[in-house]
Scaffold this active site. Structure first.
Site, PDB file in Angstrom:
ATOM      1  N   ARG A 118      38.528  41.072  39.646  1.00 43.69           N
ATOM      2  CA  ARG A 118      37.945  42.514  40.580  1.00 43.69           C
ATOM      3  C   ARG A 118      37.567  42.135  41.762  1.00 43.69           C
ATOM      4  NH1 ARG A 118      35.292  45.743  36.501  1.00 43.69           N
ATOM      5  NH2 ARG A 118      33.800  45.316  38.403  1.00 43.69           N
ATOM      6  N   ASN A 119      37.500  40.242  42.430  1.00 42.38           N
ATOM      7  CA  ASN A 119      37.398  40.004  43.154  1.00 42.38           C
ATOM      8  C   ASN A 119      38.155  40.316  44.503  1.00 42.38           C
ATOM      9  OD1 ASN A 119      36.458  38.133  45.991  1.00 42.38           O
ATOM     10  ND2 ASN A 119      34.935  37.601  43.749  1.00 42.38           N
ATOM     11  N   TYR A 120      37.577  40.373  45.650  1.00 43.94           N
ATOM     12  CA  TYR A 120      38.097  41.083  46.617  1.00 43.94           C
ATOM     13  C   TYR A 120      38.997  39.631  47.418  1.00 43.94           C
ATOM     14  CZ  TYR A 120      37.435  45.712  45.225  1.00 43.94           C
ATOM     15  OH  TYR A 120      36.851  46.412  44.511  1.00 43.94           O
TER      16      TYR A 120
END
Length: 146
Positions: free
Chosen positions: A38-40
């Site tokens: 979920r890291n952008y």
């Protein structure tokens, strides 16, 4: 728990260093920069540079960054931290950012991924001559909110 960051990813063509603080638990387990699903970071980098989705393969992601003259590293080499929150980081051992900049003089700008990366860089090396003629940017963190 005492945790250690990864070696830098850089080349003689690198012109931008993206500097994180310390990889989170998911990234450390995967041994990948920005390895939390979920890291952008990767979606933002790919969108900015080529307007597309990130490659699924991590090695291709690293090659993409290097092909676009982007280097990756962390401000912190090792620290004490339970979990993934920057707020829980203690007993910091910094990475030698000035040495990296001497090794790769083409790096003209440093984009700090989050306030902790910026704070640690400035605390340990803010007066270093290697930083004096480079643009230092403090960006919001790409980490997912826990």
């Amino acid at each position: 728990m005492f945790v250690h960051s990864f070696p830098p990813v850089a080349s003689d063509r690198s012109s931008l260093l993206i500097l994180g603080s310390m990889p989170g638990v998911a990234s450390l387990r995967a041994f990948q920069y920005y390895g939390h699903p979920r890291n952008y970071f990767w979606p933002i980098l790919y969108s900015l540079l080529e307007g597309r989705e990130p490659d699924a393969d991590y090695e291709r992601r690293l090659a993409f960054a290097l092909d676009h003259r982007v280097a990756l590293w962390d401000a912190i080499a090792a620290c004490e931290r339970e979990g993934s929150l920057d707020a829980d980081i203690r007993d910091v051992v910094p990475n030698d950012v000035p040495s990296l900049l001497r090794r790769y003089p083409g790096i003209r700008a440093i984009a700090c991924n989050g306030g902790k990366a910026h704070a640690e860089l400035m605390k340990h090396f803010g007066k270093a001559p290697e930083l004096a003629d480079r643009k230092i940017l403090k960006l919001p963190s790409t980490s997912p909110v826990p």
